[in-house]
Design a protein around this motif. Structure first.
Motif, PDB file in Angstrom:
ATOM      1  N   VAL A 256       0.851  -1.187   0.000  1.00  0.00           N
ATOM      2  CA  VAL A 256       0.000   0.000   0.000  1.00  0.00           C
ATOM      3  C   VAL A 256       0.886   1.236   0.000  1.00  0.00           C
ATOM      4  O   VAL A 256       1.763   1.392   0.845  1.00  0.00           O
ATOM      5  N   GLY A 257       0.661   2.118  -0.972  1.00  0.00           N
ATOM      6  CA  GLY A 257       1.310   3.418  -0.966  1.00  0.00           C
ATOM      7  C   GLY A 257       2.731   3.419  -1.475  1.00  0.00           C
ATOM      8  O   GLY A 257       3.279   2.393  -1.912  1.00  0.00           O
ATOM      9  N   TYR A 258       3.343   4.621  -1.414  1.00  0.00           N
ATOM     10  CA  TYR A 258       4.717   4.795  -1.877  1.00  0.00           C
ATOM     11  C   TYR A 258       5.677   3.905  -1.090  1.00  0.00           C
ATOM     12  O   TYR A 258       5.588   3.790   0.129  1.00  0.00           O
ATOM     13  N   PHE A 262       4.036  -0.650   3.742  1.00  0.00           N
ATOM     14  CA  PHE A 262       3.086  -1.550   4.388  1.00  0.00           C
ATOM     15  C   PHE A 262       2.701  -2.632   3.400  1.00  0.00           C
ATOM     16  O   PHE A 262       2.357  -2.347   2.246  1.00  0.00           O
ATOM     17  N   ILE A 263       2.778  -3.879   3.833  1.00  0.00           N
ATOM     18  CA  ILE A 263       2.334  -5.015   3.035  1.00  0.00           C
ATOM     19  C   ILE A 263       1.325  -5.786   3.871  1.00  0.00           C
ATOM     20  O   ILE A 263       1.608  -6.163   5.019  1.00  0.00           O
ATOM     21  N   SER A 264       0.156  -6.002   3.322  1.00  0.00           N
ATOM     22  CA  SER A 264      -0.918  -6.640   4.078  1.00  0.00           C
ATOM     23  C   SER A 264      -0.530  -8.055   4.485  1.00  0.00           C
ATOM     24  O   SER A 264      -0.025  -8.836   3.681  1.00  0.00           O
ATOM     25  N   GLU A 265      -0.774  -8.350   5.752  1.00  0.00           N
ATOM     26  CA  GLU A 265      -0.489  -9.699   6.268  1.00  0.00           C
ATOM     27  C   GLU A 265      -1.715 -10.594   6.215  1.00  0.00           C
ATOM     28  O   GLU A 265      -1.635 -11.793   6.474  1.00  0.00           O
ATOM     29  N   ARG A 266      -2.864 -10.014   5.915  1.00  0.00           N
ATOM     30  CA  ARG A 266      -4.133 -10.732   5.831  1.00  0.00           C
ATOM     31  C   ARG A 266      -5.015  -9.949   4.861  1.00  0.00           C
ATOM     32  O   ARG A 266      -4.666  -8.829   4.459  1.00  0.00           O
ATOM     33  N   ARG A 303       2.793   4.742   3.871  1.00  0.00           N
ATOM     34  CA  ARG A 303       3.432   6.056   3.920  1.00  0.00           C
ATOM     35  C   ARG A 303       2.425   7.170   3.639  1.00  0.00           C
ATOM     36  O   ARG A 303       1.601   7.054   2.720  1.00  0.00           O
ATOM     37  N   VAL A 304       2.525   8.247   4.385  1.00  0.00           N
ATOM     38  CA  VAL A 304       1.705   9.432   4.151  1.00  0.00           C
ATOM     39  C   VAL A 304       2.162  10.111   2.866  1.00  0.00           C
ATOM     40  O   VAL A 304       3.364  10.342   2.672  1.00  0.00           O
ATOM     41  N   SER A 305       1.235  10.418   1.981  1.00  0.00           N
ATOM     42  CA  SER A 305       1.589  11.139   0.755  1.00  0.00           C
ATOM     43  C   SER A 305       1.117  12.589   0.850  1.00  0.00           C
ATOM     44  O   SER A 305       0.635  13.033   1.887  1.00  0.00           O
TER      45      SER A 305
END
Length: 362
Positions: A256-258, A262-266, A303-305
């Motif tokens: 998710v994002g730049y 974060f990579i989803s674990e579920r 990450r906040v964009s």
């Protein structure tokens, strides 16, 4: 219209000012520099005007904005004047002025003024930023008295580590100040927000004629990294909020994002919020930083964009498009968000921009 906005609770502002007066037993200058730490200097000053003892700003431009808005209460220039010709405006606008350098005293000696100045004479008791050396302090006081252009002098200094409740530095600075001011009869101003809240034992005989300078506490944020009883009584003034503008359903293993931070674990429901670092939300806030979605706790992910950030909706099945998101405020404390981002609430308030300020209760 973009849903990002900052709600400013002026009743909470007034309550925090009253707390400063209550716990200090002294008069209080409300510090409204930097546009009242991002809360809107004019509206905050108007809300406090009928009960405040005075205001403090960083520079003459900020004072001029308040005077133009018909703020008639005393206004102190915390950095004094930067150029000699500012003394004319200080005189015209009836401003109080910090003096922290010998060149400023020389400028006052040469100035043609219509009324006596009120000077707050600043001593460097250990901050080592601005202020007169302790050895020069008594002579500077007497020199100002001798000008015939100064009607009142307040003795002041500034604590460097009052936000560290286990540091001996505040005691050392107070001792240096008291030694240097021997024989000088005047009102005193030493305490900023952390000194008001965290160091009452240093001032057992605080005079009601003396002054304190509440800043960050006015806006309801603690200056301390650890819990503190008086700081717990503060009421947050700003609620930064927005809404969810998009929802994604992702399987496990998706970024998710730049930067794929974060990579989803579920399997994960991702909400996209109209809020980013261009609004002042800290870019370095990590996954796990708290948010409130429709009154329920959740977290930032990824990450906040610049204009958007993403939040976890996986455990909030009722949340979706249009859900209200509190980024900080009454329930998500600005100090907690700041700590997650490796900064302080002072900075995240002052960095606020592009977001309209809304004053729902006057």
């Amino acid at each position: 219209m973009r849903p990002a906005r900052a709600l400013i609770d002026l009743n909470a502002l007034r309550a925090n000012y009253r707390l400063a007066r209550e716990v200090s037993g002294a008069r209080a200058l409300a510090v409204v520099k930097a546009d009242a730490y991002g809360h809107g200097a004019v509206r905050c000053a108007q809300a406090l005007h009928d009960e405040v003892d005075g205001f403090a700003v960083a520079c003459i431009e900020e004072a001029m904005e308040l005077r133009a808005a018909a703020i008639a209460a005393p206004i102190l220039l915390l950095e004094g004047f930067f150029e000699t010709d500012e003394l004319g405006l200080i005189d015209q606008l009836d401003l109080w002025c910090v003096v922290h350098s010998l060149w400023q005293i020389e400028a006052i000696e040469r100035a043609a003024l219509q009324r006596p100045l009120t000077v707050w004479l600043k001593m460097d008791s250990g901050m080592h930023r601005v202020g007169l050396h302790p050895a020069d302090y008594p002579a500077a006081y007497r020199r100002l008295q001798a000008t015939g252009k100064v009607g009142k002098i307040v003795l002041m200094s500034h604590f460097a580590r009052a936000d560290e409740l286990d540091s001996p530095r505040s005691n050392e600075q107070l001792a240096a100040f008291e030694q240097a001011r021997q024989g000088l009869s005047a009102e005193v101003s030493l305490r900023n927000s952390p000194a008001i809240l965290g160091w009452p034992e240093l001032f057992p005989q605080q005079q009601s004629s003396d002054w304190v300078r509440p800043g960050i506490m006015l806006y309801g944020a603690t200056p301390f990294e650890q819990p503190q009883a008086l700081a717990a009584r503060l009421q947050p003034v700003m609620t930064l909020e927005s809404k969810i503008i998009s929802v994604r359903e992702l399987p496990a293993g998706e970024p998710v994002g730049y930067g794929a931070r974060f990579i989803s674990e579920r399997p994960t429901r991702v909400g996209v919020v109209a809020m980013g670092y261009a609004d002042g939300y800290p870019r370095h806030a990590p996954t796990g930083t708290p948010v409130l979605i429709d009154g329920q706790a959740s977290r930032l992910i990824g990450r906040v964009s610049m204009d958007m950030l993403t939040v976890d909706l996986s455990d909030l099945p009722q949340a979706g498009l249009g859900s209200r998101v509190e980024l900080w405020g009454k329930h998500v404390l600005a100090s907690d968000v700041a700590a997650q981002a490796g900064t302080i609430p002072y900075q995240i308030f002052c960095n606020l921009r592009r977001v309209p300020l809304i004053y729902p209760h006057g």
